[in-house]
Design an enzyme around this catalytic site. Structure first.
Site, PDB file in Angstrom:
ATOM      1  N   LYS A  57     -28.847  17.067 -56.959  1.00 17.86           N
ATOM      2  CA  LYS A  57     -29.804  16.053 -57.412  1.00 17.86           C
ATOM      3  C   LYS A  57     -31.013  16.654 -58.123  1.00 17.86           C
ATOM      4  O   LYS A  57     -31.776  15.935 -58.761  1.00 17.86           O
ATOM      5  CB  LYS A  57     -30.246  15.215 -56.225  1.00 17.86           C
ATOM      6  CG  LYS A  57     -29.089  14.444 -55.622  1.00 17.86           C
ATOM      7  CD  LYS A  57     -29.491  13.675 -54.397  1.00 17.86           C
ATOM      8  CE  LYS A  57     -28.349  12.826 -53.891  1.00 17.86           C
ATOM      9  NZ  LYS A  57     -27.297  13.637 -53.210  1.00 17.86           N
TER      10      LYS A  57
HETATM   11  C1  LIG Z   1     -26.079  12.945 -53.114  1.00 22.82           C
HETATM   12  C2  LIG Z   1     -24.960  13.696 -52.552  1.00 22.82           C
HETATM   13  C3  LIG Z   1     -23.649  13.164 -52.548  1.00 22.82           C
HETATM   14  C4  LIG Z   1     -23.345  11.783 -53.059  1.00 22.82           C
HETATM   15  O1  LIG Z   1     -23.548  11.647 -54.448  1.00 22.82           O
HETATM   16  P1  LIG Z   1     -23.458  10.190 -55.124  1.00 22.82           P
HETATM   17  O2  LIG Z   1     -23.927  10.378 -56.521  1.00 22.82           O
HETATM   18  O3  LIG Z   1     -24.361   9.314 -54.320  1.00 22.82           O
HETATM   19  O4  LIG Z   1     -22.020   9.750 -55.043  1.00 22.82           O
HETATM   20  C5  LIG Z   1     -22.630  13.937 -52.022  1.00 22.82           C
HETATM   21  N1  LIG Z   1     -22.859  15.166 -51.528  1.00 22.82           N
HETATM   22  C6  LIG Z   1     -24.095  15.715 -51.507  1.00 22.82           C
HETATM   23  C7  LIG Z   1     -24.268  17.054 -50.905  1.00 22.82           C
HETATM   24  C8  LIG Z   1     -25.187  15.007 -52.027  1.00 22.82           C
HETATM   25  O5  LIG Z   1     -26.407  15.559 -51.994  1.00 22.82           O
END
Ligand SMILES: *Cc1c(COP(=O)(O)O)cnc(C)c1O
Length: 339
Positions: free
Chosen positions: A107
């Site tokens: 993210k």
């Molecule tokens: C945010 C996250 C996800 C999920 O991603 P989405 O875009 O919400 O599907 C999965 N794994 C990790 C480690 C994350 O930080």
């Protein structure tokens, strides 16, 4: 680029205002009015492209002339300023390491891009914006770090008591400055409900300008396309076949960005959304019924989502045609291994 609200197609908005507002009327998600195609030459020459160039090519059509190309190039360079290696597991399987950013979460890419765009758009306005976000762990840290010390922006993070890891709690609470973290005596769903309540509270909204920084916001969702092309660049140096791409999914923002890149001309044979015990979408692919439920807590807490918000964008990409979306809900070995 113009974006429309998936709940009310009459509501149209430019990149700037979609970034500032986060979501449209009736909590509708914004979606680009057209899907800009990648230049074929760009895909052919991927191995010669720098990550900065790939990031710029991914984003420029979505931003249009709302940010000058010089400034957009600076923003995307800061967005991808850490290594993003595709690491070989064996001859057929590789993994894209997206944990080399400042908070160790993928993210970071979306949060860095969004924070810089938002700050750019606020420069010529008197506005102060409060980014309000609920987190089950990863989002809060990436958003806090991405917005740290950015002028005109305050960040308020709600996190569930005893449900984030000690490292995550430090990432949220130790920065200070324009970042405030509030520990909520409850679950992630309780945090999320408080955020939703705040967005619809007239008194709060008359005093504060609130926006969200989860993947509902196009400025956090769209830049996730970048690393699919960075992965492909490394993949095609070692393989003749197009890749099958498997994405651990919660809110389905990440995989939806990969699908968007695919619809723009990025080659891929197949996409697999990996889910944990929260399997609303696998169930949908079996039954064609979308039935959100209360999230079940698991070890992979970032994927504990009972009502994946980006699924409406995936449906829109596939023209709301169930049959083209559902090729097969589980991969068979022949889809992973090509003869
Ligand atoms: C945010 C996250 C996800 C999920 O991603 P989405 O875009 O919400 O599907 C999965 N794994 C990790 C480690 C994350 O930080």
């Amino acid at each position: 680029m113009i974006y429309y609200n998936l709940k009310d197609h009459q509501e149209k908005i430019d990149f700037k205002n979609a970034t500032i507002k986060g979501q449209g009327k009736e909590k509708g998600l914004f979606f680009p009015e057209n899907i800009p195609q990648f230049n074929e030459e760009f895909i052919q020459n991927l191995p010669q492209c720098s990550n900065e160039e790939i990031a710029y090519q991914c984003m420029k059509d979505f931003v249009g002339d709302e940010i000058s190309s010089e400034i957009l190039k600076e923003i995307v360079a800061e967005t991808v300023s850490f290594k993003i290696p595709l690491v070989k597991i064996n001859e057929q399987i590789s993994v894209l390491e997206l944990f080399h950013g400042p908070t160790l979460a993928f993210k970071d890419i979306g949060a860095r891009f969004m924070s810089r765009c938002l700050s750019y758009f606020l420069k010529d306005q008197q506005k102060k914006v409060t980014v309000l976000v609920a987190t089950s762990g990863d989002t809060g840290g990436a958003v806090a770090h991405g917005f740290y010390k950015i002028p005109q922006i305050n960040v308020v993070i709600l996190y569930p008591k005893n449900r984030v890891s000690p490292v995550q709690e430090k990432q949220l609470t130790a920065l200070g400055e324009n970042i405030s973290a509030i520990e909520v005596n409850g679950s992630f769903d309780d945090c999320q409900n408080l955020v939703k309540q705040a967005f619809s509270d007239q008194e709060i909204n008359s005093q504060l300008f609130l926006t969200s920084a989860n993947s509902i916001n196009i400025a956090r969702w769209l830049p996730q396309q970048i690393y699919y092309l960075i992965a492909l660049k490394q993949w095609i140096q070692q393989h003749k076949e197009h890749p099958v791409i498997c994405v651990p999914s919660g809110n389905f923002g990440n995989i939806c960005a990969g699908l968007l890149a695919h619809f723009r001309g990025m080659p891929a044979d197949h996409f697999i959304a990996a889910c944990n015990d929260n399997h609303v979408i696998p169930d949908y692919l079996k039954t064609q019924k979308f039935e959100p439920h209360q999230a079940v807590p698991t070890l992979s807490n970032a994927m504990d989502v009972g009502n994946p918000s980006n699924f409406v964008r995936i449906l829109e990409l596939f023209g709301n045609q169930f049959d083209s979306l559902k090729i097969q809900y589980l991969p068979t070995p022949s889809m992973i291994r090509k003869p």
